[in-house]
Design a protein around this motif. Sequence first.
Motif, mmCIF file in Angstrom:
data_model
loop_
_atom_site.group_PDB
_atom_site.id
_atom_site.type_symbol
_atom_site.label_atom_id
_atom_site.label_comp_id
_atom_site.label_asym_id
_atom_site.label_seq_id
_atom_site.Cartn_x
_atom_site.Cartn_y
_atom_site.Cartn_z
ATOM 1 N N GLU A 46 0.882 -1.166 0.000
ATOM 2 C CA GLU A 46 0.000 0.000 0.000
ATOM 3 C C GLU A 46 0.915 1.210 0.000
ATOM 4 N N ARG A 70 -3.035 8.489 -7.818
ATOM 5 C CA ARG A 70 -3.980 7.452 -8.231
ATOM 6 C C ARG A 70 -3.759 7.040 -9.681
ATOM 7 N N ILE A 75 -2.409 -0.089 -6.481
ATOM 8 C CA ILE A 75 -2.431 -0.635 -5.123
ATOM 9 C C ILE A 75 -3.122 0.408 -4.235
ATOM 10 N N PRO A 76 -3.504 0.024 -3.019
ATOM 11 C CA PRO A 76 -4.277 0.949 -2.181
ATOM 12 C C PRO A 76 -3.487 2.199 -1.774
ATOM 13 N N ALA A 90 -15.207 12.112 1.418
ATOM 14 C CA ALA A 90 -15.818 11.641 0.176
ATOM 15 C C ALA A 90 -15.084 12.213 -1.034
ATOM 16 N N LEU A 93 -11.912 10.340 -1.602
ATOM 17 C CA LEU A 93 -12.183 9.014 -2.177
ATOM 18 C C LEU A 93 -12.529 9.131 -3.659
ATOM 19 N N GLU A 94 -13.202 10.211 -4.011
ATOM 20 C CA GLU A 94 -13.532 10.410 -5.428
ATOM 21 C C GLU A 94 -12.301 10.789 -6.237
ATOM 22 N N ASP A 95 -11.284 11.301 -5.566
ATOM 23 C CA ASP A 95 -10.063 11.720 -6.271
ATOM 24 C C ASP A 95 -9.021 10.623 -6.379
ATOM 25 N N GLY A 96 -9.125 9.595 -5.527
ATOM 26 C CA GLY A 96 -8.125 8.547 -5.661
ATOM 27 C C GLY A 96 -7.696 7.872 -4.385
ATOM 28 N N ALA A 97 -8.212 8.317 -3.233
ATOM 29 C CA ALA A 97 -7.903 7.614 -1.991
ATOM 30 C C ALA A 97 -8.775 6.362 -1.888
ATOM 31 N N ASP A 98 -8.276 5.376 -1.153
ATOM 32 C CA ASP A 98 -9.062 4.176 -0.865
ATOM 33 C C ASP A 98 -9.413 4.097 0.614
ATOM 34 N N LYS A 99 -8.569 4.704 1.433
ATOM 35 C CA LYS A 99 -8.853 4.846 2.858
ATOM 36 C C LYS A 99 -8.512 6.281 3.238
ATOM 37 N N GLN A 123 -13.581 -0.229 7.517
ATOM 38 C CA GLN A 123 -12.392 -0.618 6.742
ATOM 39 C C GLN A 123 -11.799 0.550 5.964
ATOM 40 N N ASN B 15 -14.577 4.446 -3.629
ATOM 41 C CA ASN B 15 -13.278 4.926 -4.118
ATOM 42 C C ASN B 15 -13.337 5.032 -5.641
ATOM 43 N N LEU B 16 -14.142 5.973 -6.089
ATOM 44 C CA LEU B 16 -14.492 6.049 -7.506
ATOM 45 C C LEU B 16 -13.268 6.194 -8.408
ATOM 46 N N ALA B 17 -12.332 7.046 -8.025
ATOM 47 C CA ALA B 17 -11.188 7.310 -8.897
ATOM 48 C C ALA B 17 -10.341 6.069 -9.116
ATOM 49 N N PRO B 119 -11.291 -5.024 10.728
ATOM 50 C CA PRO B 119 -11.418 -5.567 9.377
ATOM 51 C C PRO B 119 -10.190 -6.346 8.914
ATOM 52 N N LEU B 181 -7.305 -2.555 -7.015
ATOM 53 C CA LEU B 181 -6.186 -2.260 -6.115
ATOM 54 C C LEU B 181 -5.251 -3.456 -5.979
#
Lengths: 250, 197
Positions: A46, A70, A75-76, A90, A93-99, A123, B15-17, B119, B181
């Motif tokens: 990650e 991103r 990978i995350p 949010a 997350l829309e830009d490229g984060a996963d967490k 998570q 995680n749209l992007a 998780p 991912l």
Amino acid sequence: MLSRRVIPCLDTRDGRVVKGVRFEGIRDAGDPVRLATRYQREGADEIVMLDITATIEGRPATRRLVAALRAVLAIPLTVGGGIRNEAEAAALLEDGADKVAVNSAALATPGLIDRLATRFGSQCVTLAIDAARHDGDWQVRRRGGRDATPRGAVAWALEGTQRGAGEVLLTSIDRDGTREGYDLELLRAVTGVVTVPVIASGGARVAEDLVAAIAAGADAVLAASIFHDGDTSVGDVKDQLARHGLEIRR
Amino acid sequence: MSAPVAGVIRTGTANLASVLAAFARMGAATRVVDRVADLDGIDRLVLPGVGAFGAAMAGLRARNLDRAITDRVQAGAPFLAICLGLQLLAEGSEESPGVTGLGVLPGRARRLPEGVRVPQLGWNTAQWADGSEPFTVWYANSYGLDGGGTGWEPAHTTHGRPFIAALRRPGQLACQFHPELSGETGARLLEAWWAEC
């Protein structure tokens, strides 16, 4: 079987990766996209990106940089720095984060953790804790280590995960950037009380330090200086973890 | 015939992007789907992951996308579900008691057991029921499904207990893990799904 994770960390400021010692003496360490690309190729499990001046400047982490990372990462990517509410999470997350990783804002308003977990799931929510030894305990500090809080790290980790954080990124300020090894006592204390995965952070020098952190209960090990400066590579570290009998991703 | 386009549903929690970037890397066209009208001309549907069960279902219902998804999946149309997207296909989840899922799959998502870190965050294996080689992919889940529905081939994984890693049938793939991912392994899975649609 679930593998142990090796996570390079990009502390960023003004679009560059930077690194200090005990959160001070910040120096340039390279281009974020170039470093992330290299770490991914070397087998990073990650990437964590922490925008270290976002909170101080009263803004969320740099969206443009998240998007640039991103574009190259399959990978995350966990992003932290200045996240104050669900809308900012949010957007990242829309830009490229996963967490998303929260720290200062969660200390000021612990209910933020509950709200993020309710919307995005545990998570997706990492509680970043910056802890420094103080009077025989570990004191939580906020705003990039600048401000003391009355909270102890162990109690805060427990509260934060009970509120819904699904992971703890546990940084020892005393060890950050020092290459003196992780604060294993701190790790043992926190991993002993929480049931979520814990990422060890602060102090890595050699692969044996990462092995020791895992033995102390860490599920993942984060490092910055040793990778940025080329002391070692992600691949070398993972080879050595495998030699110690630890499950890693090839 | 025009080039195929994948419609990626905006759940408001995902995680749209990351999903869009994975398709961009393989040269596949995508469009973000906010409402039913956006589905015009979309022949492949993607329901991304990340989010709490209740929040994601509420987002789909508010925009009438729940029926649109269910109809397409049941009709056998090209479809990809990721992580929470897989669980939303079930009848419900322990994560959000009282919230009804899409009901395409029987059963409910159950919390992973005590005794392991929950998780589950990280790389774990998955293996299709046909006995082919296990592969390693990235998971981020606190809940898992115990089985699939009729006609779906399951893949399994284990964290504390065995659960569904993925389900597939022609043109349809539903993954508990995140292919977007999962590095090169994930890219190959996405390419195979795209080619099969």
